[in-house]
Scaffold this active site. Sequence first.
Site, short mmCIF file in Angstrom:
data_model
loop_
_atom_site.label_atom_id
_atom_site.label_comp_id
_atom_site.label_asym_id
_atom_site.label_seq_id
_atom_site.Cartn_x
_atom_site.Cartn_y
_atom_site.Cartn_z
N LYS A 1 52.77 63.73 42.73
CA LYS A 1 52.51 64.69 41.66
C LYS A 1 52.43 63.99 40.28
O LYS A 1 51.82 64.52 39.36
CB LYS A 1 53.56 65.81 41.65
CG LYS A 1 54.98 65.39 41.30
CD LYS A 1 55.30 65.61 39.86
CE LYS A 1 56.74 65.34 39.49
NZ LYS A 1 57.28 64.01 39.80
N THR B 1 55.87 69.27 35.79
CA THR B 1 55.47 67.94 35.30
C THR B 1 54.17 68.02 34.52
O THR B 1 53.98 67.26 33.56
CB THR B 1 55.33 66.99 36.51
OG1 THR B 1 56.51 67.08 37.31
CG2 THR B 1 55.16 65.56 36.06
N VAL C 1 60.15 54.75 31.41
CA VAL C 1 59.18 54.38 32.44
C VAL C 1 58.30 55.58 32.81
O VAL C 1 58.81 56.68 33.01
CB VAL C 1 59.93 53.88 33.70
CG1 VAL C 1 58.95 53.58 34.82
CG2 VAL C 1 60.77 52.67 33.37
#
Lengths: 243, 243
Positions: A101, A158, A189
Amino acid sequence: MVSVAKGIENETLMRPTQVIAQVLGDSSRLSWGVASCNSPLAAMSGPNIAAELARYLPATAVAASGDAAFARRVQSVFSTQWFRVYTNADVIGVELAGAMKNVIAIAAGIIDGLAAGNNAKSALVTRGLVEITRLGVAMGAQAETFKGLAGLGDLITTCVSPEGRNRMVGERIGKGRKLGDVLETMDSVAEGVPTTRSVRELARRHNVEMPITEAVYAVLFEDRDVLAALSDLMTRDPKSEIQ
Amino acid sequence: MVSVAKGIENETLMRPTQVIAQVLGDSSRLSWGVASCNSPLAAMSGPNIAAELARYLPATAVAASGDAAFARRVQSVFSTQWFRVYTNADVIGVELAGAMKNVIAIAAGIIDGLAAGNNAKSALVTRGLVEITRLGVAMGAQAETFKGLAGLGDLITTCVSPEGRNRMVGERIGKGRKLGDVLETMDSVAEGVPTTRSVRELARRHNVEMPITEAVYAVLFEDRDVLAALSDLMTRDPKSEIQ
């Protein structure tokens, strides 16, 4: 042991529970991510932005294990009035969905950076779910998992939340910046960037068509123009929605 | 004839193409929404916020008809460089998804009004899709349609876009206002409000469990407290995600 890491190793293409099992030295668990009785293994995943969890806002997640009793134990340990945990037996699907995803989230961010609108972004998320499900199923996951909280639920959060790191990388690239510059200025990150390499490699190995992942790969690593990549996606041959 | 209306009539519980067929006087089309050769009927739906379409932003939609040739004709007439149309044979699913997603959008708005966060909203959209799919399938729709642009795609746009009217009604109710006050001050129709009555009635007739729709109904029409309704949803018995 409960894994909450998301990603797919670039070199080995292993999922987090496979890495854990390897490090623990039991190679028999490698292919299926199920633990033995004395060290059961589960993967937890779902729409869980950390900043919201820390404020006790209501959220849901999936506890996946090949060991059903252990999945229920994880469910019971983590469940609270504001955190609802569902069990799932599909470790492969839960882990793959959580990693893949992030590639779609980069694409969603590019749509945001281009200011292409919510119609385009919703279409992207919908078709993105179709393609990550296709690869997941080819790799042994259950399609149902991708419709659930660790699949669709996590994908939506997300792609929508402003604070998502992968979406943010995409947004900056959509605004015309180069990947190297974007990554240099981030202090966290964006795991979707290396994951894009792994997912594209897996798609090739399993002979699965993933046009959105291919477009993200071309933009990130082959300097493909973002508008041209979007236009490619929009002008593929007209199709029936259901193959 | 191409229907672009979304909703379910309160008294008759008919879909738009059924209403059209009735008005045109061909009662043989009532139950299945497929047109005869001399007046083919299609339903178009998808993540299509009008304000974005008017700006030529890229978007996708589904043209559904029981008459496959007519669906392809609609696809070809409406397709442009920036508007991608997919065909689908499932008129029932496309129309039901377009109507029922507005109920979930009201719930998503309530989440926004409560400032409960994107984790909660993504979970709501995910579980909302599960329950509207369940009713759709019980009424003869294809589950695949709900995974597509007219299902998931439209659901996401409607739950995420600030300009969505149904989401906005929910948001104001989530902030503590009463339905009558909210509707009085709106200058456009929030069709999800009457649709909530229709969907709840259909769920009862088809004996389908729809906890989110029931919660929205209770908040809109039975003066149920929004926080109590949300808490009910979060504290149902812990379950496996896949039934």
